[in-house]
Design a protein around this motif. Structure first.
Motif, PDB file in Angstrom:
ATOM      1  N   ILE A   8       7.058  -2.854   4.548  1.00  0.00           N
ATOM      2  CA  ILE A   8       6.823  -3.118   5.978  1.00  0.00           C
ATOM      3  C   ILE A   8       7.179  -1.895   6.818  1.00  0.00           C
ATOM      4  O   ILE A   8       6.429  -1.491   7.718  1.00  0.00           O
ATOM      5  CB  ILE A   8       7.638  -4.356   6.421  1.00  0.00           C
ATOM      6  CG1 ILE A   8       7.096  -5.622   5.749  1.00  0.00           C
ATOM      7  CG2 ILE A   8       7.597  -4.502   7.936  1.00  0.00           C
ATOM      8  CD1 ILE A   8       7.951  -6.845   5.973  1.00  0.00           C
ATOM      9  N   ILE A   9       8.340  -1.290   6.512  1.00  0.00           N
ATOM     10  CA  ILE A   9       8.771  -0.112   7.289  1.00  0.00           C
ATOM     11  C   ILE A   9       7.795   1.044   7.094  1.00  0.00           C
ATOM     12  O   ILE A   9       7.347   1.671   8.062  1.00  0.00           O
ATOM     13  CB  ILE A   9      10.197   0.294   6.879  1.00  0.00           C
ATOM     14  CG1 ILE A   9      11.201  -0.805   7.274  1.00  0.00           C
ATOM     15  CG2 ILE A   9      10.580   1.623   7.516  1.00  0.00           C
ATOM     16  CD1 ILE A   9      12.609  -0.554   6.778  1.00  0.00           C
ATOM     17  N   LEU A  10       7.460   1.339   5.857  1.00  0.00           N
ATOM     18  CA  LEU A  10       6.542   2.447   5.579  1.00  0.00           C
ATOM     19  C   LEU A  10       5.174   2.194   6.191  1.00  0.00           C
ATOM     20  O   LEU A  10       4.561   3.092   6.784  1.00  0.00           O
ATOM     21  CB  LEU A  10       6.424   2.639   4.063  1.00  0.00           C
ATOM     22  CG  LEU A  10       5.505   3.775   3.601  1.00  0.00           C
ATOM     23  CD1 LEU A  10       5.966   5.116   4.172  1.00  0.00           C
ATOM     24  CD2 LEU A  10       5.444   3.836   2.082  1.00  0.00           C
ATOM     25  N   GLY A  11       4.697   0.959   6.072  1.00  0.00           N
ATOM     26  CA  GLY A  11       3.397   0.630   6.647  1.00  0.00           C
ATOM     27  C   GLY A  11       3.385   0.760   8.155  1.00  0.00           C
ATOM     28  O   GLY A  11       2.415   1.251   8.749  1.00  0.00           O
ATOM     29  N   THR A  12       4.460   0.322   8.804  1.00  0.00           N
ATOM     30  CA  THR A  12       4.545   0.422  10.266  1.00  0.00           C
ATOM     31  C   THR A  12       4.549   1.887  10.711  1.00  0.00           C
ATOM     32  O   THR A  12       3.871   2.262  11.686  1.00  0.00           O
ATOM     33  CB  THR A  12       5.811  -0.286  10.763  1.00  0.00           C
ATOM     34  OG1 THR A  12       5.786  -1.652  10.331  1.00  0.00           O
ATOM     35  CG2 THR A  12       5.890  -0.241  12.277  1.00  0.00           C
TER      36      THR A  12
END
Length: 331
Positions: A8-12
């Motif tokens: 989620i963090i990397l995608g955001t």
């Protein structure tokens, strides 16, 4: 859970960076003059690619993953001297790590061409002494089963090779090739396992043709077909797996597994029902899978009522899977 958070963090970060670099909306206006070096001529394309990749990461992290199905251990082995054996001959692959054993040659050995013997006068050969009792096929297999239960895989492999040399007749050949298939599958050698199971099926069919209606011969073929289905399912050949599981179940039903006085035969029927049910569910046939699990539950419940210590865990697994299927069907 940690992998989901990282995704989620990397995608955001990727999606936001792509949005800014592409210059979309008010948020990206401040980065309009940011130099991207060699990618500057492709600013919109680079930003869009980063945004899309980030979105994919976020969606993948948020998508629920199906829980792995818990199955009863198998296959059910045929004890040539005492009927059905409830314990698995070879432990499933997930129960132990692969070992450094030589790859077993499971293919039938071709007949080697022999040059004509020279015509010479020789003394009569002494009579070959009878093999000791411990080297007969039945004793070798008994020792092999003991070694697998003790998780002595190298010794089990050696005994399997010895069994292959000692086997004679379709029943023993079918048994040893099925055991070789189980062993190869447990070590992740799927090609060798498929080849061994195919050879075992051929011998098992011949054994059943020689003794139609013989319960041991029927179980031998049913257990071998279950191995064929397991390998085919693992390799994604679902039609082949379905055909093998259905024939295996038909054999166990025809042998009277539900009404049989042998608990091993009843458990074998329960295992076959659940193998086929799991594959049916994977193909979207939930109602058919539910019917099969309900039939298996009836068998497992009777076994657990008669011997809770031996079959209680089987009933718990069947009850859990049945509840999961009923919940899916009702939604």
């Amino acid at each position: 859970m940690l992998a989901r958070i990282v995704g989620i963090i990397l995608g955001t970060i990727l999606a936001t960076s792509g949005y800014v670099v592409a210059g979309w909306g008010q948020l990206g206006s401040w980065a309009a003059h940011l130099d991207l070096g060699p990618f500057e001529p492709h600013r919109p394309l680079a930003g869009a690619a980063a945004a899309i990749l980030g979105g994919v990461f976020v969606v993948a992290a948020l998508t629920p993953r199906p829980k792995p199905k818990r199955r009863k251990t198998g296959p059910v082995a045929l004890d040539l001297e005492g009927g059905l054996e409830a314990a698995p001959v070879i432990a499933p692959a997930q129960d132990f790590a692969p070992i450094a054993t030589p790859v077993l040659n499971v293919s039938p050995a071709p007949a080697a061409a022999r040059p004509p013997a020279p015509v010479t006068r020789q003394a009569p050969a002494p009579a070959k002494p009878a093999a000791p009792a411990g080297d007969t096929f039945a004793h070798l297999r008994e020792r092999m089963i003991a070694q697998t239960r003790a998780e002595s895989w190298s010794e089990a492999a050696r005994l399997l090779i010895a069994m292959k040399g000692a086997a004679s007749g379709d029943r023993e050949l079918a048994t040893v090739y099925r055991d070789l298939g189980d062993f190869a599958r447990s070590q992740g050698q799927m090609d060798d396992a498929a080849e061994a199971y195919d050879t075992a099926v051929s011998h098992a069919r011949d054994a059943l043709r020689a003794a139609p209606g013989d319960l041991n011969a029927m179980e031998l073929l049913a257990g071998t077909l279950a191995g064929v289905g397991d390998v085919a399912e693992a390799e994604g050949r679902l039609d082949d797996a379905l055909s093998a599981f259905e024939e295996s179940l038909a054999l166990r039903r025809s042998s009277g597994g539900r009404e049989a006085g042998d608990p091993g035969a009843q458990r074998a029927l329960s295992v076959s029902l659940e193998r086929l049910a799991d594959l049916r569910e994977d193909r979207g046939h939930r109602m058919r899978a539910l019917d099969l699990y309900r039939e298996s539950y009836d068998v497992a419940a009777r076994l657990a009522a008669a011997d809770p210590a031996r079959f209680g865990s089987d009933l718990a697994l069947t009850r859990q899977r049945l509840a999961e299927l009923e919940a899916k069907v009702s939604t």
